[in-house]
Design an enzyme around this catalytic site. Structure first.
Site: not given
Ligand code: DX5
Ligand code: ZN
Length: 222
Positions: A10, A33, A66
């Site tokens: 992400s 992502h 997303h």
């Molecule tokens: C949260 C996002 C995630 C986020 C995950 O709202 O949808 O994709 O970036 O970040 P980590 O892996 O740091 O929890």
């Molecule tokens: Zn996400």
């Protein structure tokens, strides 16, 4: 054939001042992502179609977009045009989810339906046949770097059973608080697509972390 383990870093946790370089450094992953937030559905505001276009130019990997937005119907065409390959829409905030998913498929993109931690899997039972992927949130969406919510594990297992009973090959993606130490548990529960933001961009060598996540995922899948 078991579903492949896919790693989807992400970019929410990347350095946006050098985004193209950061995206280049995760080239050994399977997807990129991209977290899109509207300041209504979630208390944060992030990435518009122009930035998605720039990310698309910086990588050959499929973009796993997303959408944490209300009324996604108004925006899916713009994100498809900007270069999204997979488009995820939340069942919460999109009451006509069947139509929204249909619109994504008509645009020639892969449809993914997303569940918040408090939403039961039954909420998507009747659209399972319309999606390539279900994204199970393991944190409340809005921010990177939060702690993994443990009840996600039995929820993934329940969803995997629901998918198998219908003879479908829908992939399960998990997003939020994914780090090297919980890959084993989420894959054993039935997930195969692993999103990680701070778990990758917070480490010194992204490629090594991605390789180790993949190794642990494949070991857990057996
Ligand atoms: C949260 C996002 C995630 C986020 C995950 O709202 O949808 O994709 O970036 O970040 P980590 O892996 O740091 O929890
Ligand atoms: Zn996400």
């Amino acid at each position: 054939m078991p579903l492949p383990i896919r790693i989807s870093p992400s970019i929410l946790s990347a350095d946006f001042g050098k985004l193209a370089e950061e995206v280049g450094a995760i080239g050994s992953a399977d997807y990129v992502h991209v977290d899109v937030m509207d300041g209504h559905f979630v208390p944060n505001l992030t990435i518009g179609p122009l930035v998605v276009e720039a990310v698309k130019r910086a990588t050959k990997l499929p973009l796993d977009v997303h959408l944490m937005i209300e009324d996604a119907d108004r925006w899916v065409a713009a994100y498809a045009k900007a270069g999204a390959d997979i488009i995820g829409v939340h069942v919460e905030g999109n009451p006509h989810i069947h139509r929204t998913l249909g619109q994504i498929k008509e645009l020639g993109k892969k449809a993914s339906v997303v569940l918040n931690p408090g939403t039961p899997v039954e909420a998507i039972e009747w659209v399972l046949g319309d999606v390539s992927q279900v994204l199970v949130m393991s944190v409340n969406p809005g921010f990177g770097g939060q702690r993994f919510i443990g009840t996600t594990l039995p929820k993934i297992a329940q969803l995997r059973r629901m998918i198998s009973e219908r003879g479908l090959a829908v992939e399960i993606e998990v997003d939020g608080g994914i780090k090297l130490d919980n890959i084993d548990a989420v894959v054993r529960a039935g997930a195969n697509v692993l999103v990680s933001g701070s778990g990758i961009f917070g480490t010194g060598n992204y490629a090594n972390t991605i390789a180790e996540m993949r190794r642990r995922g494949e070991a857990a899948r057996g």
